[in-house]
Design a protein around this motif. Structure first.
Motif, short mmCIF file in Angstrom:
data_model
loop_
_atom_site.label_atom_id
_atom_site.label_comp_id
_atom_site.label_asym_id
_atom_site.label_seq_id
_atom_site.Cartn_x
_atom_site.Cartn_y
_atom_site.Cartn_z
N ARG A 120 -4.70 -0.03 4.95
CA ARG A 120 -5.11 -1.42 5.14
C ARG A 120 -6.38 -1.47 5.98
N TRP A 147 -8.30 -3.24 1.68
CA TRP A 147 -7.84 -1.85 1.76
C TRP A 147 -9.03 -0.91 1.57
N LEU A 202 0.84 -1.21 0.00
CA LEU A 202 0.00 0.00 0.00
C LEU A 202 0.87 1.26 0.00
#
Lengths: 128, 128
Positions: free
Chosen positions: A74, A89, A18
């Protein structure tokens, strides 16, 4: 029983992944992608696909044009089953409610690099 | 854009898959498994793994001993991204609330057979 040989710290993988999606500096993003994926690794979601560090770093940059000002975080825990990892996510403005969410499903190689990532959308804005 | 060549009716795959998990007749279950997986297809979850029709049909039968009286049903829609399909399921007594649930991620071969299935648990009873 599942004779998994290795544990790959799935939350670290998810968070590094991410971070790459959030990195707007192209050079830093390429480095993050190179540290995550195998050299012939793949990315596939309902809108985009790419293979290799250059294509994947580029498609993330293209996607960022669509969600300028939004960040990936997340949602919940990352989980590992054998050489597979899944995590969810959210895509949100700073301090705001998520505007989209998804679940990514990763296959790792024996050293814990991403061999393939398949992204599924859990919710997203509907066309009005 | 994702140049998916084929659509594999992911809900049909999910429903046939769950029918195999619910089939308690060993002979019928083997037939259902053989119609779903490739001959060297795999199944993996946090508790079990198997490869090939015989092993997979057998592990389903062994799992059924653990949830006698319970049935698998699909939870929500099945979705396809490229040659991957995901769907969620509940395990419930007839007419009752689910006691466990999970999400299975499948990789299909070019004819729509299951090459690999990875099962993640979304919720299950905790040890008391």
């Amino acid at each position: 029983m599942n004779d998994t040989k290795q544990t790959f710290a799935p939350e670290r993988i998810a968070d590094n992944y991410l971070a790459a999606w959030n990195e707007t500096d192209a050079s830093k993003r390429s480095e993050l992608v190179a540290n995550l994926w195998t050299s012939d690794g793949t990315y596939l979601d309902p809108l985009m696909q790419g293979q290799g560090v250059s294509q994947i770093a580029h498609l993330i940059g293209a996607a960022q044009q669509q969600f300028a000002g939004l960040q990936f975080t997340r949602a919940g825990q990352a989980e590992q089953v054998g050489d597979h990892v899944r995590f969810s996510w959210h895509l949100s403005p700073a301090g705001g409610q998520p505007v989209a969410g998804g679940t990514d499903f990763c296959q790792l190689n024996e050293t814990g690099l991403l061999q393939s990532v398949t992204g599924f959308i859990d919710f997203m804005p509907t066309a009005s």
